[in-house]
Design a protein around this motif. Structure first.
Motif, PDB file in Angstrom:
ATOM      1  N   GLU A  89     -14.749   4.507  -0.191  1.00  0.00           N
ATOM      2  CA  GLU A  89     -15.027   2.976  -0.087  1.00  0.00           C
ATOM      3  C   GLU A  89     -15.174   2.418  -1.253  1.00  0.00           C
ATOM      4  O   GLU A  89     -14.680   1.355  -1.702  1.00  0.00           O
ATOM      5  CB  GLU A  89     -16.301   2.866   0.694  1.00  0.00           C
ATOM      6  N   THR A  92     -11.767   2.640  -3.359  1.00  0.00           N
ATOM      7  CA  THR A  92     -10.395   1.542  -2.717  1.00  0.00           C
ATOM      8  C   THR A  92     -10.963   0.206  -2.182  1.00  0.00           C
ATOM      9  O   THR A  92     -10.202  -0.503  -2.200  1.00  0.00           O
ATOM     10  CB  THR A  92     -10.033   2.369  -1.632  1.00  0.00           C
ATOM     11  N   GLU A  94     -11.784   0.039   0.776  1.00  0.00           N
ATOM     12  CA  GLU A  94     -11.598   0.263   2.213  1.00  0.00           C
ATOM     13  C   GLU A  94     -13.099   0.890   2.792  1.00  0.00           C
ATOM     14  O   GLU A  94     -13.596   1.645   2.226  1.00  0.00           O
ATOM     15  CB  GLU A  94     -10.510   1.077   2.466  1.00  0.00           C
ATOM     16  N   SER A  95     -13.426   0.208   4.199  1.00  0.00           N
ATOM     17  CA  SER A  95     -14.677   0.778   4.579  1.00  0.00           C
ATOM     18  C   SER A  95     -14.408   2.409   4.942  1.00  0.00           C
ATOM     19  O   SER A  95     -13.486   2.844   5.336  1.00  0.00           O
ATOM     20  CB  SER A  95     -15.110  -0.257   5.708  1.00  0.00           C
ATOM     21  N   THR A  98     -13.526   3.152   8.006  1.00  0.00           N
ATOM     22  CA  THR A  98     -11.840   2.877   8.220  1.00  0.00           C
ATOM     23  C   THR A  98     -11.283   4.315   7.756  1.00  0.00           C
ATOM     24  O   THR A  98     -10.067   4.902   8.314  1.00  0.00           O
ATOM     25  CB  THR A  98     -11.386   1.671   7.526  1.00  0.00           C
ATOM     26  N   VAL A  99     -11.862   4.546   6.577  1.00  0.00           N
ATOM     27  CA  VAL A  99     -11.318   5.929   5.648  1.00  0.00           C
ATOM     28  C   VAL A  99     -11.561   7.271   6.436  1.00  0.00           C
ATOM     29  O   VAL A  99     -10.659   7.999   6.697  1.00  0.00           O
ATOM     30  CB  VAL A  99     -11.813   5.951   4.544  1.00  0.00           C
ATOM     31  N   GLN A 121      -1.994   4.146   3.197  1.00  0.00           N
ATOM     32  CA  GLN A 121      -2.414   3.079   3.968  1.00  0.00           C
ATOM     33  C   GLN A 121      -2.966   1.966   3.090  1.00  0.00           C
ATOM     34  O   GLN A 121      -3.727   1.975   2.250  1.00  0.00           O
ATOM     35  CB  GLN A 121      -3.797   3.657   4.446  1.00  0.00           C
ATOM     36  N   ASN A 122      -2.414   0.559   3.345  1.00  0.00           N
ATOM     37  CA  ASN A 122      -2.763  -0.509   2.580  1.00  0.00           C
ATOM     38  C   ASN A 122      -3.191  -0.454   0.981  1.00  0.00           C
ATOM     39  O   ASN A 122      -4.336  -0.714   0.538  1.00  0.00           O
ATOM     40  CB  ASN A 122      -4.364  -0.929   3.329  1.00  0.00           C
TER      41      ASN A 122
END
Length: 149
Positions: A89, A92, A94-95, A98-99, A121-122
């Motif tokens: 997190e 990146t 990203e939470s 989510t990861v 991913q994203n």
């Protein structure tokens, strides 16, 4: 006096490397603090994070930073996945919630397929490798940003 321009040119050439190292040091400090570790030794572009227990972490800064986690356990613990998602997190944006399932899926795929698993991913990627025969590194998972371009 004639050496001054050479020294100045060398300092200017090394300045981006020092800035990159400072960013990597800062990132590693943030990750270490978030997962309860301490910043360890630097080896080239990689910095170790010391943690109690069977898991080892490091941050490698090249074009884009990567956080890598190694477990010597026969099956990585929930702490392994939680700490790697927390570090991811920070890395990146990203939470962690989510990861974490994506890293767990990469691990399960690596175990079932018997080879490295890689998921994009994203703008970031997760990969895992599992070796049930090794006594020192049973699982290696990493998360990093995908370089632009």
């Amino acid at each position: 006096m004639p050496r001054l321009p050479i020294i100045l040119a060398a300092c200017l050439a090394l300045a981006p490397l020092a800035a990159h190292a400072d960013e990597c040091d800062d990132l590693t400090r943030q990750i270490a603090g978030a997962i309860g570790g301490k910043v360890g030794k630097r080896s080239g572009p990689s910095i170790d994070i010391r943690l109690p227990g069977p898991n080892r972490f490091d941050v490698t800064c090249r074009a884009e930073p990567i956080v890598q986690a190694i477990s010597a356990e026969p099956q990585p613990s929930a702490t392994f996945f939680r700490d790697l998602s927390t570090a991811s997190e920070i890395l990146t944006g990203e939470s962690a919630s989510t990861v974490e399932p994506i890293i767990a899926k990469a691990y399960r795929t690596a175990v079932s397929d018997g080879r490295k698993s890689f998921i994009q991913q994203n703008g970031w990627s997760a990969s895992c490798y599992a070796d049930p025969t090794s006594s020192t590194m049973r699982t290696l998972c990493s998360v990093g940003r995908i370089p632009p371009g």
